[in-house]
Write a protein that holds these residues in place. Structure first.
Motif, mmCIF file in Angstrom:
data_model
loop_
_atom_site.group_PDB
_atom_site.id
_atom_site.type_symbol
_atom_site.label_atom_id
_atom_site.label_comp_id
_atom_site.label_asym_id
_atom_site.label_seq_id
_atom_site.Cartn_x
_atom_site.Cartn_y
_atom_site.Cartn_z
ATOM 1 N N SER A 49 0.842 -1.193 0.000
ATOM 2 C CA SER A 49 0.000 0.000 0.000
ATOM 3 C C SER A 49 0.881 1.247 0.000
ATOM 4 N N GLU A 50 0.294 2.379 -0.339
ATOM 5 C CA GLU A 50 1.048 3.629 -0.386
ATOM 6 C C GLU A 50 1.648 3.940 0.983
ATOM 7 N N GLY A 51 2.946 4.251 0.979
ATOM 8 C CA GLY A 51 3.620 4.603 2.220
ATOM 9 C C GLY A 51 4.110 3.425 3.038
ATOM 10 N N VAL A 52 3.902 2.195 2.542
ATOM 11 C CA VAL A 52 4.314 0.985 3.266
ATOM 12 C C VAL A 52 5.680 0.518 2.780
ATOM 13 N N MET A 53 6.547 0.163 3.708
ATOM 14 C CA MET A 53 7.899 -0.284 3.378
ATOM 15 C C MET A 53 7.916 -1.739 2.924
ATOM 16 N N THR A 54 8.851 -2.061 2.044
ATOM 17 C CA THR A 54 9.178 -3.458 1.798
ATOM 18 C C THR A 54 10.023 -3.932 2.979
ATOM 19 N N TYR A 55 10.231 -5.240 3.083
ATOM 20 C CA TYR A 55 11.061 -5.744 4.177
ATOM 21 C C TYR A 55 12.491 -5.220 4.049
ATOM 22 N N ALA A 56 13.000 -5.146 2.833
ATOM 23 C CA ALA A 56 14.364 -4.639 2.618
ATOM 24 C C ALA A 56 14.482 -3.190 3.096
ATOM 25 N N GLU A 57 13.451 -2.384 2.829
ATOM 26 C CA GLU A 57 13.468 -0.985 3.280
ATOM 27 C C GLU A 57 13.399 -0.917 4.805
ATOM 28 N N TYR A 58 12.650 -1.826 5.407
ATOM 29 C CA TYR A 58 12.577 -1.865 6.873
ATOM 30 C C TYR A 58 13.941 -2.206 7.480
ATOM 31 N N VAL A 59 14.604 -3.198 6.906
ATOM 32 C CA VAL A 59 15.930 -3.586 7.402
ATOM 33 C C VAL A 59 16.910 -2.425 7.276
ATOM 34 N N ALA A 60 16.815 -1.676 6.189
ATOM 35 C CA ALA A 60 17.738 -0.564 5.958
ATOM 36 C C ALA A 60 17.413 0.666 6.793
ATOM 37 N N ALA A 61 16.218 0.738 7.348
ATOM 38 C CA ALA A 61 15.815 1.917 8.125
ATOM 39 C C ALA A 61 16.650 2.050 9.392
ATOM 40 N N ALA A 62 16.923 3.284 9.794
ATOM 41 C CA ALA A 62 17.725 3.540 11.000
ATOM 42 C C ALA A 62 16.921 3.199 12.245
ATOM 43 N N LEU A 63 17.640 2.796 13.287
ATOM 44 C CA LEU A 63 16.994 2.571 14.571
ATOM 45 C C LEU A 63 16.365 3.862 15.066
ATOM 46 N N ASP A 64 15.255 3.747 15.748
ATOM 47 C CA ASP A 64 14.490 4.869 16.310
ATOM 48 C C ASP A 64 13.710 5.654 15.254
ATOM 49 N N SER A 65 13.786 5.219 13.985
ATOM 50 C CA SER A 65 13.003 5.900 12.949
ATOM 51 C C SER A 65 11.608 5.296 12.875
ATOM 52 N N GLN A 66 10.664 6.086 12.372
ATOM 53 C CA GLN A 66 9.301 5.589 12.223
ATOM 54 C C GLN A 66 9.229 4.663 11.012
ATOM 55 N N VAL A 67 8.523 3.569 11.161
ATOM 56 C CA VAL A 67 8.380 2.596 10.081
ATOM 57 C C VAL A 67 6.909 2.219 9.935
ATOM 58 N N THR A 68 6.528 1.876 8.706
ATOM 59 C CA THR A 68 5.193 1.371 8.433
ATOM 60 C C THR A 68 5.329 0.122 7.574
ATOM 61 N N VAL A 69 4.765 -0.985 8.044
ATOM 62 C CA VAL A 69 4.881 -2.253 7.333
ATOM 63 C C VAL A 69 3.521 -2.926 7.243
ATOM 64 N N GLU A 70 3.387 -3.804 6.259
ATOM 65 C CA GLU A 70 2.242 -4.701 6.189
ATOM 66 C C GLU A 70 2.748 -6.104 6.453
ATOM 67 N N THR A 71 2.125 -6.789 7.386
ATOM 68 C CA THR A 71 2.626 -8.071 7.836
ATOM 69 C C THR A 71 1.458 -8.943 8.267
ATOM 70 N N TYR A 72 1.757 -10.181 8.625
ATOM 71 C CA TYR A 72 0.704 -11.138 8.958
ATOM 72 C C TYR A 72 0.981 -11.773 10.323
#
Length: 250
Positions: A49-72
């Motif tokens: 969805s718009e604004g949702v990270m892929t898993y690779a983008e989540y892994v690359a994100a800095a600690l303490d940063s805001q993240v948005t993911v779709e998961t199960y």
């Protein structure tokens, strides 16, 4: 007359050949359409969805940063004072959702396979990467992970790449079993040996408590037992799998 028959035969052969060449594409067309449909379906399932990270983008994100993911949702560990702790995963990786804002009513809806959109902050505690201070919303879709066989990654740097995923380990030897604070009913700490090295796993009582089969099975393990194990690849100062299933093989 002979010339006429020869010409007629030639015309018939040409028409027959033309008919064959016209039919050939029809035979190949259906499989091609099916393959295209399958590819389209797979592509649609992978779209975020718009604004949702892929898993690779989540892994690359800095600690303490805001993240948005779709998961199960794969399993629920606990609910307390409108906060839920959940193990979740998609086809690319896994996310540990710690103390996510959640009403009791919504917690009851988070059955395994439920798709959720989560917004929170990427954090780390003693090596465990998790999402904290999160909110979520339930979406359409379902996915149940198949355990990834991580046996041969024990002792290797690549193991952490599967952090929080549902994994399996085959042929581990029990070295030690102990209850936290020597209190049956609390967490169970298990040390397994494999290829000359030792690894600490855990039966998390909030996840799989005394009323579960895995809790009683692990509590009855003896030194020297050889087992196959499944669990979530939690991390605490190193691999500390939260066990969800154990089979004694020897």
């Amino acid at each position: 007359m002979k010339k006429f028959l020869a010409m007629l035969l030639t015309v018939c052969m040409v028409l027959a050949f033309a008919g064959c060449t016209q039919k050939a594409p029809e035979t190949d067309e259906a499989p091609a359409q099916e393959a295209a449909a399958e590819t389209s379906s797979a592509t649609e399932e992978d779209v975020k969805s718009e604004g949702v990270m892929t898993y690779a983008e989540y892994v690359a994100a800095a600690l303490d940063s805001q993240v948005t993911v779709e998961t199960y949702v794969q399993a629920k560990q606990s609910w307390w004072e409108d906060k839920a702790t959940v193990y979740s995963q998609d086809k690319d990786g896994a996310y540990f959702l710690y103390n996510m804002a959640c009403s009791q009513e919504d917690y009851d809806k988070l059955v395994p396979g439920t798709k959720i959109k989560v917004t929170g902050y990427k954090s780390e505690w003693s090596g465990e990467v998790e999402i904290i201070d999160a909110t979520f919303e339930i979406e359409e879709g379902s996915f149940i992970a198949v355990p990834f066989d991580a046996t041969e990654l024990l002792g290797k740097d690549e193991l952490i790449d599967h952090q929080n995923q549902l994994v399996s380990f085959k042929g581990l030897t029990v070295e030690k079993v102990a209850y936290k604070n020597d209190q049956p009913g609390d967490d169970i700490y298990v040390t397994f040996g494999y290829n000359g090295a030792s690894y600490d796993f855990c039966v998390e009582s909030y996840l799989t408590g005394p009323d579960t089969e895995v809790y009683s099975t692990v509590g009855a393990l003896k030194e020297g037992d050889v087992v196959d194990v499944e669990g979530f690849l939690y991390w605490y100062e190193g691999v500390n799998t939260h066990i969800t299933a154990v089979t004694v093989v020897q």
